[in-house]
Write an enzyme that holds these catalytic residues in place. Sequence first.
Site, mmCIF file in Angstrom:
data_model
loop_
_atom_site.group_PDB
_atom_site.id
_atom_site.type_symbol
_atom_site.label_atom_id
_atom_site.label_comp_id
_atom_site.label_asym_id
_atom_site.label_seq_id
_atom_site.Cartn_x
_atom_site.Cartn_y
_atom_site.Cartn_z
ATOM 1 N N HIS A 468 65.519 36.083 36.396
ATOM 2 C CA HIS A 468 66.752 35.769 35.662
ATOM 3 C C HIS A 468 67.640 34.925 36.563
ATOM 4 C CE1 HIS A 468 70.912 37.544 34.348
ATOM 5 N NE2 HIS A 468 70.825 36.269 34.084
ATOM 6 N N LYS A 539 89.102 34.679 35.976
ATOM 7 C CA LYS A 539 89.066 34.172 37.354
ATOM 8 C C LYS A 539 87.650 33.755 37.730
ATOM 9 C CE LYS A 539 93.068 36.333 39.344
ATOM 10 N NZ LYS A 539 93.623 37.098 40.444
ATOM 11 N N PHE A 540 86.706 34.560 37.270
ATOM 12 C CA PHE A 540 85.319 34.235 37.593
ATOM 13 C C PHE A 540 84.930 32.896 36.980
ATOM 14 C CE2 PHE A 540 80.770 34.338 36.708
ATOM 15 C CZ PHE A 540 80.290 34.554 37.982
ATOM 16 N N ASN A 541 85.362 32.666 35.767
ATOM 17 C CA ASN A 541 84.999 31.432 35.078
ATOM 18 C C ASN A 541 85.525 30.204 35.795
ATOM 19 O OD1 ASN A 541 83.656 32.786 33.169
ATOM 20 N ND2 ASN A 541 85.410 32.926 31.769
ATOM 21 N N LYS A 543 85.631 29.747 38.705
ATOM 22 C CA LYS A 543 84.791 29.475 39.877
ATOM 23 C C LYS A 543 83.634 28.520 39.577
ATOM 24 C CE LYS A 543 86.603 32.585 42.730
ATOM 25 N NZ LYS A 543 87.172 32.248 44.035
ATOM 26 N N HIS A 737 69.868 38.083 27.454
ATOM 27 C CA HIS A 737 70.784 38.915 28.225
ATOM 28 C C HIS A 737 71.158 40.069 27.308
ATOM 29 C CE1 HIS A 737 71.036 35.582 30.903
ATOM 30 N NE2 HIS A 737 72.059 36.045 31.586
ATOM 31 N N HIS A 759 69.550 42.372 32.640
ATOM 32 C CA HIS A 759 70.651 43.312 32.916
ATOM 33 C C HIS A 759 70.338 44.764 32.514
ATOM 34 C CE1 HIS A 759 73.299 40.452 34.649
ATOM 35 N NE2 HIS A 759 73.321 39.688 33.578
ATOM 36 N N PRO A 816 72.947 32.280 42.055
ATOM 37 C CA PRO A 816 73.088 32.191 43.520
ATOM 38 C C PRO A 816 74.333 31.409 43.949
ATOM 39 C CG PRO A 816 70.824 31.811 42.897
ATOM 40 C CD PRO A 816 71.600 31.897 41.620
ATOM 41 N N LEU A 817 74.729 30.434 43.150
ATOM 42 C CA LEU A 817 75.911 29.643 43.501
ATOM 43 C C LEU A 817 77.141 30.530 43.657
ATOM 44 C CD1 LEU A 817 77.200 26.843 43.856
ATOM 45 C CD2 LEU A 817 77.370 26.676 41.384
#
Length: 928
Positions: A468, A539-541, A543, A737, A759, A816-817
């Site tokens: 995944h 906030k994650f978005n 990024k 997912h 998940h 991974p990013l």
Amino acid sequence: MSWLQRRVYAWAPLLGAASRRSCLQSLGLDRSVLPAVSPQSRAPLSASGGNLRGSYFILGWSIDSRQRAAAAAVPTSYSSSSSSSPCCCRHFSSQSSRSSGRDKMSDPIPITGKKLRPRLQGRSSLQNAEPPDVHNKTGTLKQIHCSQSLPGTPLSLKSFPIHLPTSMDGKYKEIAEELFTRSLTESDMRTAPYEFPEESPIEQLEERRQRLERQISQDVRLEPEILLRAKQDFMKIDSATDLQHYKDQIDATTEKYPEEKENEIEQEFQRVRIFGEEKCGVPFTDLLDAAKCVVKSLFVREKYMALSLQSFGKTTKRFLEQLGDRQCQANMHDETLEAPISPDTTIHSPFAEEHPYENCDPSIMPEDTGFGCKMIDGVTHVYSESNIMDKTTELNLPRPDLQEFTADMNVLMALIINGPVKSFCYRRLQYLSSKFQMHVLLNEMKELAAQKKVPHRDFYNIRKVDTHIHASSCMNQKHLLRFIKRSMKKNPDEIIHVENGKGQTLKDVFESMNLTAYDLSVDTLDMHADRNTFHRFDKFNAKYNPIGESILREIFIKTDNYIEGKYFGHIIKEVMEDLEESKYQNAELRLSIYGRSRDEWDRLAKWAVKHKVYSNNVCWLVQVPRLFDVFRTKKQLNNFQDMLENIFIPVFEATINPRNHPELHLFLQHVVGFDSVDDESKPEHHIFNADSPLPVNWTEDDNPPYAYYLYYMYANMTVLNHLRKKRGFNTFVLRPHCGEAGPIHHLISGFMLSQNISHGLLLRKAPVLQYLYYLDQIGIAMSPLSNNSLFLSYHRNPLPEYLSRGLMVSLSTDDPLQFHFTKEPLMEEYSIAAQVWKLSSCDMCELARNSVLMSGFSYKVKGYWLGPHYQKESIEGNDIRRTNVPDIRVAYRHETLCEELNLITQALITAEQLENDSINMTPVSESR
Ligand SMILES: [Zn+2]
């Protein structure tokens, strides 16, 4: 507006603000454009809205015996005649009060008190009443019957091989709707009936127990001998009865699995056996009811897997076949290798010399079949003539039936909340954990010794697949940074973007941001998830944009931009080179198809072929973000069917006439399946049932629910697979997912329709589903580091628990990013898991083997990686020289699974025998 929608809207103001999910952010869509759920916009639309509260949402969960008696005495349309099973009472006690309110919602379910045939008289209160058949109003015994007969629906789809009445028959629809409604109103799902609440003492105790066990297993490493001896003493057989029982047990096992017995002789390891009459710790009646529910669910899954040419667990299938009269249809199409691989051949699979995208000449591609295709009611139909007006030319390609699907889903919905079934499954899962603990205590040294005996092989040089991972975030941030800097140095003057009709170079873009290549660092790039992103998707978005600039994302991590995805192609190829260099690491990268326009597929394929984005270590999955609401709000789509047509019609066309889509034809050969992605915790405002609008009528701005997306993806994929099989092309699987957050019923859709899932975190709260996922060994690609940044902190991740119970879990990286630091993110994932959870080398190798098994690589390639007979059950399918997984572990898993399946199926067989006996024993009436 339907009655149901009104009900939903009336409750919408209570929903939490839409939380935003990550994965598809990598796909270039800004979730901020999503319509926000404002209380005003969903104000109660009918005066009755306020009254609904009392009558529909407060369910009683317990009932005393007096009420129970009263309920039984006064037949209402809801109490199923005289059924007095505790679960029924618990879950339907207050339903009679609802009867006045449910009018137009559905047809009344016919309740007949008439017994159809005697079953298990006197054994169990659960069997007192022959329940009415929800699908068949005439009351015949064949269960799932649908009135419509559509071309393409095989007969086998319409019936279960055996009749399995449960205490909830006839009530599935009500239960399911109640649950769906609750899931709409309870965004945090705290009190959902299928789970154990987070703060419950059970879970706390659980956690304490696990900590203790971890501690013990650590101590064991220090003093294995003492503890081993203690355990052996504990297990000592000390009475004659026990000895006799033990002998019988062995004999019984020999009868059941003669082939395994042979293996057992070779595979001496310490086993724990359970003796006694009620081996599973619950009364036979409870076991029987649970067994019926479980078997019923497994048959449902088997049906959908068979229909769509996806696969179903071999062992599970074998046990199910003992019950039914017919052979299970799934896996009938198992790919067999044209040339068998020699057992001693190399671990590396040979690949074609020529680059697969080298020759894109249409004239050498398979011919046009001249078929036509058209989407009707959200599902593609194929005709033997390109003139699709003639209905008689329709090809007989199997496809699911919507009515039947919703009925099946209701059945599963009801099963997972059935009290006794729930506690049965919970007990079994606990037992599986404990049993594994014992296995490790007793065999850890042997497993280790077996691994040491294998020359050359260790954890580093066994095959692992990142099951995944999203293509747009498959590089780490250091890699992306270096790539950006290099591009700025190498091509500062190349036009890479057009803004307002004016071409911009990379230099222009950075100048406008007041930045030079030298200024750039990982910190300025700012793409890593950190502690501020936990439960903060907004906030994650953010990024996902390098330096917070969406333009950089457009330039560097998109396939479809001014430079035709050149940079993105290059950077992915670098990632591929890293994988090839590592030799043993592979990845299943997700690329996006949004369904906004009809040419997306061709453009994506052209990107792959033009830049030769291909590696033997990589296969593609196509992910479809659930963004209908966004596109609809922007008026890019008229209805949901538009989206489905954009997603599927091009693939049908390329299958019908590859010469018209040469790139797409080549590209599709390396696509293994479809994924469905989005933030699952976003509130859903609709329930998918038989009354839901058809895709062509889905014109509102709201997003269809998860199950709706999955069903239509599944339905079209099914038709497509049959068409592709006819043409001798590769087929696809569904790998969404699922169960990362949000309502638990997503996991039901996943269970019914998909080959495996990503998940599956929420299975920890749904014991019945978890047990079902275990029994069919459904793959779960877990990403604990990703979860740790978004949904669930690392130490609470259920992966070690799933692994110990024997669920088919694998480790994957997701993004991974955002989450990883090193050039080998998959190894990083394994490394952290191993250290935090103290996984043994054997556990790690088992995870890696699972990852290959559940991946989409071809049978042939897997044969090289895992051993030529990897499809066989138990140790026959294992080659420790390739997998580094000791036979002991594989045998343990297989035996344990067989025991569970045996417990379930034997209960049904015993019940059948008892029933026959009871018929024979009916006293003959004495004539005077
Ligand atoms: Zn993901």
